[in-house]
Design an enzyme around this catalytic site. Structure first.
Site, short mmCIF file in Angstrom:
data_model
loop_
_atom_site.label_atom_id
_atom_site.label_comp_id
_atom_site.label_asym_id
_atom_site.label_seq_id
_atom_site.Cartn_x
_atom_site.Cartn_y
_atom_site.Cartn_z
N GLY A 18 0.88 -1.14 0.00
CA GLY A 18 0.00 0.00 0.00
C GLY A 18 0.93 1.19 0.00
O GLY A 18 1.67 1.39 0.95
N THR A 19 0.95 1.93 -1.06
CA THR A 19 2.18 2.59 -1.50
C THR A 19 1.90 3.96 -2.06
O THR A 19 0.78 4.26 -2.42
CB THR A 19 2.79 1.70 -2.61
N THR A 20 2.97 4.74 -2.18
CA THR A 20 2.96 5.91 -3.07
C THR A 20 4.17 5.79 -3.99
O THR A 20 5.30 5.77 -3.51
CB THR A 20 3.04 7.21 -2.28
#
Length: 241
Positions: A18-20
């Site tokens: 769960g990222t940017t």
């Protein structure tokens, strides 16, 4: 008060980034950026993971979604590009790398849960960014954002990105955007890593979490108990029976 069980916390879930992730073109090359949090349910499995992976000397990929899926796609593509480079006797282009990722992602779209951003520089087209979201399409764009934190950034990028930025301007934009997403997205966090790719080569940079700007109502970073104990500092006294 009852404590949450392992099932409630979903600790057996697959490792998910769960990222940017961000890719930005500038006048002369590209800047890739990412946070460093990998989660398993609500548990942070790795707080300093590296989501920007080398494919060739001149092409890198930012990974989001399932950690396992993104790693295996990157491994396959790196292998194919190595063969391609040997056969051609020259480095692969960014477009070839993006197309290989598209073929793998689209051909296995029912089994893969990963969104990728390919960025690099080659002598034919200069700096290029390609987004390969879930499902395996490929989108060439001046900038691309992905992962759970990207939801908070679309309007910001529409306003902040502009053509003809310098390398420093592009990197500052990437670091600011990742820190904004970290502030809002619970699945993004940790440090910010960037990779700058241009005709001169590749440069990796690292921005520690406690050096990032704080945004609305964000709390100051706190030392982890694990860090205090590892440093041999005076931690809390043990409880006596």
């Amino acid at each position: 008060m009852s404590h949450p069980s392992m099932d409630d916390m979903n600790l057996n879930a697959p490792h998910s980034m769960g990222t940017t992730i961000i890719g930005v073109t500038y006048d002369g090359g590209v800047v890739l950026g990412a946070d460093s949090r990998t989660s398993t349910g609500v548990y942070v499995a790795n707080r300093c993971s590296d989501k920007i992976t080398q494919l060739t000397d001149n092409v890198y990929v930012c990974r989001s979604g399932s950690a396992a899926d993104s790693q295996v796609v990157s491994d396959y593509v790196r292998h194919f590009l190595h063969q391609h480079t040997i056969q051609l006797g020259q480095p692969a282009t960014v477009k070839v790398a993006a197309n290989l990722i598209r073929l793998l992602s689209y051909g296995n779209k029912n089994m893969l849960q990963t969104g990728l951003i390919v960025g690099g520089w080659d002598k034919y087209e200069g700096g290029k960014i390609y987004g390969v979201p879930l499902g395996g399409t490929v989108i060439e764009a001046p900038f691309a954002i992905g992962g759970s934190g990207s939801s908070y950034l679309y309007g910001f990028f529409d306003q902040a990105w502009r053509e003809g930025m310098t390398k420093d301007e592009a990197e500052k934009l990437v670091v600011k955007a990742v820190s904004l997403a970290i502030a809002r997205d619970g699945a993004s966090g940790g440090v910010v890593r960037t990779v700058v790719i241009n005709s001169e080569g590749v440069k990796r940079n690292f921005y520690a979490g406690d050096t990032l700007p704080l945004w609305h109502e964000e709390l100051e970073p706190q030392n982890s108990l694990l860090d205090i104990l590892a440093a041999g500092g005076d931690g809390p006294a043990p409880m006596n029976e």
